[in-house]
Design a protein around this motif. Sequence first.
Motif, PDB file in Angstrom:
ATOM      1  N   TYR A 192      -8.759  -4.094  -0.218  1.00 21.05           N
ATOM      2  CA  TYR A 192      -7.916  -3.685  -1.345  1.00 21.05           C
ATOM      3  C   TYR A 192      -8.779  -3.249  -2.531  1.00 21.05           C
ATOM      4  O   TYR A 192      -8.445  -2.273  -3.219  1.00 21.05           O
ATOM      5  CB  TYR A 192      -6.994  -4.824  -1.758  1.00 21.05           C
ATOM      6  N   TRP A 206      -0.210  -4.795   5.582  1.00 23.13           N
ATOM      7  CA  TRP A 206      -0.460  -5.015   4.163  1.00 23.13           C
ATOM      8  C   TRP A 206      -0.763  -6.483   3.895  1.00 23.13           C
ATOM      9  O   TRP A 206      -1.631  -6.803   3.079  1.00 23.13           O
ATOM     10  CB  TRP A 206       0.736  -4.552   3.332  1.00 23.13           C
ATOM     11  N   VAL A 224      -2.000   1.714   4.698  1.00 24.74           N
ATOM     12  CA  VAL A 224      -2.494   0.802   3.665  1.00 24.74           C
ATOM     13  C   VAL A 224      -3.433   1.533   2.709  1.00 24.74           C
ATOM     14  O   VAL A 224      -3.279   1.463   1.487  1.00 24.74           O
ATOM     15  CB  VAL A 224      -3.208  -0.405   4.301  1.00 24.74           C
ATOM     16  N   THR A 268      -4.397  -7.312   5.267  1.00 26.68           N
ATOM     17  CA  THR A 268      -5.546  -6.585   4.715  1.00 26.68           C
ATOM     18  C   THR A 268      -6.325  -7.490   3.767  1.00 26.68           C
ATOM     19  O   THR A 268      -5.755  -8.194   2.940  1.00 26.68           O
ATOM     20  CB  THR A 268      -5.072  -5.329   3.966  1.00 26.68           C
TER      21      THR A 268
END
Length: 258
Positions: free
Chosen positions: A167, A159, A228, A162
């Motif tokens: 996102y 996370w 994710v 990323t």
Amino acid sequence: MPRSRLRSAPLALILPFLLWLTAAGSASAHRPYFTEAQPILLPDGQRGEMRIIAGDGIFVADPLRIIILDAESRLIAEGPKTWSLSIVCDTPLRCHGYDHSSGEVIEPDPTTFGRDGPIVPPFDERDDLWNIEAGEGSWGIKVRPATWGEWLHAEWSLWRRTSPLAYAVFVSLGVIAGFSTFGLHEPKPTLSGKMLWLAEMLLRLCGLGFVVVVMLFALVMGEAFPSVMVGVVLITYFLLRGARALLIRRSKQAAVAA
């Protein structure tokens, strides 16, 4: 916001994904390459290196495997091939591989280290890597199930690493899923009302189908880690659902007060 704009919003969000699918779908053969590297402290006190080497998946995600180098960049260990892999460091020089598809930790095993392995080129070079990436066996490593703490640490590290662009893609998928499921209603008794309702339901199904296709494509091509991507999509969806419910409640309270 007018209902016509609400209905066209999913289309506006879908168009960029269509371009991305077209660009990412053109697969071609390539040489093996390194995706990640971390310095580690070997059991004998020397400073080595742990890397992830990727092969050529062509039409699917590239196969990945952990390799370990000694202080002279000589190959001393090679892990099994997998599809979802990262290097997790608890402290500087104390790292291990983590297989996100099986939930297993990949650690150095000095009792089975190789002694006559080839010299591995620097991280940025891609020549003479076929022999290193090839083969199905593994040696110089041990694989064990991860503890809950190791699992949490490994997933949280994903996370943090990323990219903002990823996102943004996952949030957009959650928004499309929201627009495709919010505000369901019964069709009006007229023929035109039923036809409009049918067209709206088809548009909603297309939106949901598009989200599913993009997520499956990203997983198969290795463009996203499941925890994710699924996590961000679900969080976005339920945040939107909560915000919509709050707005509806406030609008009803305002109408009653008026």
